[in-house]
Enzyme design. Structure first.
Site, PDB file in Angstrom:
ATOM      1  N   ARG A 104       0.817  -1.036   0.035  1.00  0.00           N
ATOM      2  CA  ARG A 104      -0.043  -0.148   0.096  1.00  0.00           C
ATOM      3  C   ARG A 104       0.973   1.372   0.041  1.00  0.00           C
ATOM      4  O   ARG A 104       1.636   1.362   0.871  1.00  0.00           O
ATOM      5  CB  ARG A 104      -0.822  -0.005   1.295  1.00  0.00           C
ATOM      6  CG  ARG A 104      -2.014   0.964   0.976  1.00  0.00           C
ATOM      7  CD  ARG A 104      -3.033   0.742   2.273  1.00  0.00           C
ATOM      8  NE  ARG A 104      -2.643   0.918   3.591  1.00  0.00           N
ATOM      9  CZ  ARG A 104      -3.263   0.513   4.713  1.00  0.00           C
ATOM     10  NH1 ARG A 104      -4.374   0.191   4.646  1.00  0.00           N
ATOM     11  NH2 ARG A 104      -2.626   0.732   5.866  1.00  0.00           N
ATOM     12  N   THR A 108      -0.683   7.488  -0.894  1.00  0.00           N
ATOM     13  CA  THR A 108      -2.329   7.241  -1.668  1.00  0.00           C
ATOM     14  C   THR A 108      -2.993   6.420  -1.104  1.00  0.00           C
ATOM     15  O   THR A 108      -4.272   6.324  -1.205  1.00  0.00           O
ATOM     16  CB  THR A 108      -1.964   7.139  -3.159  1.00  0.00           C
ATOM     17  OG1 THR A 108      -1.419   5.788  -3.334  1.00  0.00           O
ATOM     18  CG2 THR A 108      -0.992   8.196  -3.676  1.00  0.00           C
ATOM     19  N   ASP A 200      -1.106  -5.267  13.068  1.00  0.00           N
ATOM     20  CA  ASP A 200      -0.669  -5.379  11.583  1.00  0.00           C
ATOM     21  C   ASP A 200      -0.477  -6.889  11.409  1.00  0.00           C
ATOM     22  O   ASP A 200       0.687  -7.427  12.051  1.00  0.00           O
ATOM     23  CB  ASP A 200       0.625  -4.697  11.326  1.00  0.00           C
ATOM     24  CG  ASP A 200       1.281  -4.774   9.876  1.00  0.00           C
ATOM     25  OD1 ASP A 200       1.454  -6.031   9.479  1.00  0.00           O
ATOM     26  OD2 ASP A 200       1.065  -3.749   9.234  1.00  0.00           O
ATOM     27  N   ASP A 203       3.180  -8.139  10.619  1.00  0.00           N
ATOM     28  CA  ASP A 203       4.187  -7.977  11.605  1.00  0.00           C
ATOM     29  C   ASP A 203       4.064  -8.801  12.772  1.00  0.00           C
ATOM     30  O   ASP A 203       4.946  -9.432  13.322  1.00  0.00           O
ATOM     31  CB  ASP A 203       4.035  -6.485  12.195  1.00  0.00           C
ATOM     32  CG  ASP A 203       4.729  -5.440  11.258  1.00  0.00           C
ATOM     33  OD1 ASP A 203       5.427  -5.927  10.346  1.00  0.00           O
ATOM     34  OD2 ASP A 203       4.388  -4.176  11.325  1.00  0.00           O
TER      35      ASP A 203
END
Length: 209
Positions: A104, A108, A200, A203
């Site tokens: 990602r 943006t 996350d 992670d």
């Protein structure tokens, strides 16, 4: 949420609680994601077509059913989707595994493809896209679009948890794709993280920051 199937089996709910818990370390997190993925595979494959064959038991001959028709392909979205593959393969060991790499863009928030390796016959397969988190929906929408552009005609999306915004985005862009989730959360925060979520997933799976 017409195309959404919420898998709220007690075992899934129980394991999802510990997946969410910030005190769950990477080893246990990986094992729990694998276990939940295997439980979800049971439901995701519920409508696979069957055909009748004749076998012989130790007692007598009989007709019995086996899976027929489309073969299955698993397509994890890198890298967090990798955590769901082994659990699915436990139930569908003959499935081929493709990979789509997306990241990602931090400015943006749009997905960018950096890797794609798929089975050659994806148009003949029932594809199951794997990604633990359905947040904005951008990565899932992009991954599904990449698969369709390469000839895929039968696609399902499997996520551990989803935000309503992500579900809406996938349904708007790909109304023909069924979405299977273990939980639908409240919303996204300003950084496009799912609330309450689980942090996350990549992670936590791989012990990175």
């Amino acid at each position: 949420m017409g195309n959404v199937v919420i898998l709220d089996h007690p075992l899934i709910k129980h394991k999802l609680t510990f997946i969410r818990d910030k005190n769950t370390g990477s080893k246990d997190f990986r094992e729990l994601v694998k276990e939940v993925s295997m439980l979800m595979a049971y439901e995701v494959t519920r409508n696979l077509p069957l055909e009748e064959i004749e076998i012989e038991t130790p007692i007598t001959k009989m007709k019995s059913q086996v899976i027929s028709g489309k073969k299955v392909g698993l397509v994890p979205i890198l890298r967090a989707g990798l955590g769901m593959v082994d659990g699915m393969l436990n139930l569908i060991p003959a499935a081929k595994v493709g990979h789509i790499g997306l990241y990602r863009d931090p400015e943006t928030l749009k997905p960018v493809e950096y890797y794609c390796k798929l089975p050659q016959d994806i148009e003949e397969r029932e594809l199951i896209v794997l990604d633990p988190m359905l947040a904005t929906g951008g990565s899932a929408v992009a991954a599904i679009q990449f698969l369709k552009e390469r000839g895929a005609t039968s696609i399902k999306l499997v996520c551990l948890i989803a935000a309503p915004e992500g579900i809406e985005e996938v349904e708007k862009s790909h109304p023909d794709v069924d979405i299977y989730v273990a939980g639908v959360d409240e919303k996204l925060n300003d950084h496009a993280y799912i609330i309450p979520g689980l942090g996350d997933a990549g992670d936590r799976l791989f012990g990175t920051k």
